[in-house]
Scaffold this active site. Structure first.
Site, PDB file in Angstrom:
ATOM      1  CE  LYS A  70      29.149  -5.250   4.957  1.00  0.00           C
ATOM      2  NZ  LYS A  70      28.197  -4.138   4.846  1.00  0.00           N
ATOM      3  CG  ASP A 106      27.261  -1.552   7.562  1.00  0.00           C
ATOM      4  OD1 ASP A 106      28.033  -0.674   7.147  1.00  0.00           O
ATOM      5  OD2 ASP A 106      27.334  -2.747   7.216  1.00  0.00           O
TER       6      ASP A 106
END
Ligand code: ATR
Length: 275
Positions: A70, A106
């Site tokens: 990420k 997220d």
């Protein structure tokens, strides 16, 4: 049916076999009759650059990015959303005519998982356990919504790094966890990976949890501490909501169509109850 026109969406991660994302998205594509197919790619660290180039080369419409890529993926893509830039992590990429744009769904995934349970965030005091990748998105989201963050991590230096990163975004303090702290807290969030493995210790002594607390866990399915919190009488929010909502936001980015959230939720419930 997969045809010559089917658009491909992927997920890059290592390990990747456990991911539930292909199930959630493919069920949603099928339900809405969208000609997309979502596949998992096992991408090792030293192949990430080539994999990202492959998005362009193969004209893949978009991908999710998961552990451990990420943060490192950022150097290979062209543009970042404000959130992805502020957090320094990307979990969703859109390929717009060869330009790769990175997003972090997220953040809103976590926020929505609280809001859909009727939890307000503004001025609430959050104890955040953990200072890894997931914690960053959660801390950023809470501060954005006007919540106050009290963060604890086993490795102090990582908590300090998060505080430094986000101190201009709102209230954030590093704490040791004891009774006098938790008495003052409204919402406890396990943002560590503890609870994933069967023999993991609990991220917090359950004696510190009181019925007035909301207990949230990013891990799914149910962790031992979630069970304890439920027994104590807390409102408990598990990691499925965040998984679901981050997927819904990514779905919208790729397809420009609202995600069929109920279908996605049913799919998740079905696979998780099957165990
Ligand atoms: P993720 O991207 O899922 O957040 P991560 O970046 O590896 O994963 O972070 C894992 C988090 O769980 C960290 O806060 C880690 O604490 P450390 O920074 O001290 O490593 C926490 N964690 C993992 N195992 C732990 C354990 N046995 N006890 C306490 N904290 C633990």
């Amino acid at each position: 049916m997969i045809t010559g026109k089917t658009r491909i969406i992927g997920i890059f991660g290592d390990p990747i076999e456990h991911t539930l994302s292909p199930l959630i998205h493919n069920e949603a594509f099928q339900y809405l009759g969208l000609d997309y197919c979502y596949v998992a790619f096992h991408v090792k660290k030293d192949k990430l650059k080539e994999a990202v180039e492959g998005i362009r080369a193969l004209n893949i419409k978009g991908v999710n990015i998961t552990v451990p890529h990420k943060e490192t993926v950022i150097q290979y893509i062209d543009e970042l959303s404000e959130e992805a830039k502020d957090i320094g992590a990307v979990n969703t990429i859109l390929n717009k005519e060869g330009i790769l744009r990175g997003f972090n769904t997220d953040v809103n995934g976590f926020i929505l998982s609280l809001k859909e349970e009727g939890i307000s965030i503004k001025n609430k005091k959050f104890l955040i356990l953990g200072a890894g990748g997931a914690s960053k998105a959660i801390v950023y989201g809470i501060l954005k919504e006007g919540g106050k963050v009290y963060i604890y991590n086993r490795t102090l230096s990582k908590a300090i790094a998060i505080k430094e990163k986000f101190k201009d975004h709102g209230f954030i303090e590093i704490v040791e966890v004891d009774k006098s702290l938790t008495e003052n807290i409204d919402i406890i969030v396990n943002a560590t990976s503890l609870g994933l493995k069967k023999d993991d210790p609990m991220p917090l002594n359950p004696e510190l949890i009181k019925p007035k607390h909301v207990y949230c866990d990013i891990v799914y399915p149910e962790t031992p501490l979630m069970k304890e919190a439920e027994r104590i009488g807390c409102k408990v929010i598990g990691g499925i909501g965040m998984l679901l909502w981050q997927a819904a936001f990514a779905f919208k980015i790729w397809t420009e169509v609202e995600a069929p959230i109920d279908i996605m939720r049913k799919t998740l419930d079905r696979v998780l109850t099957k165990g």
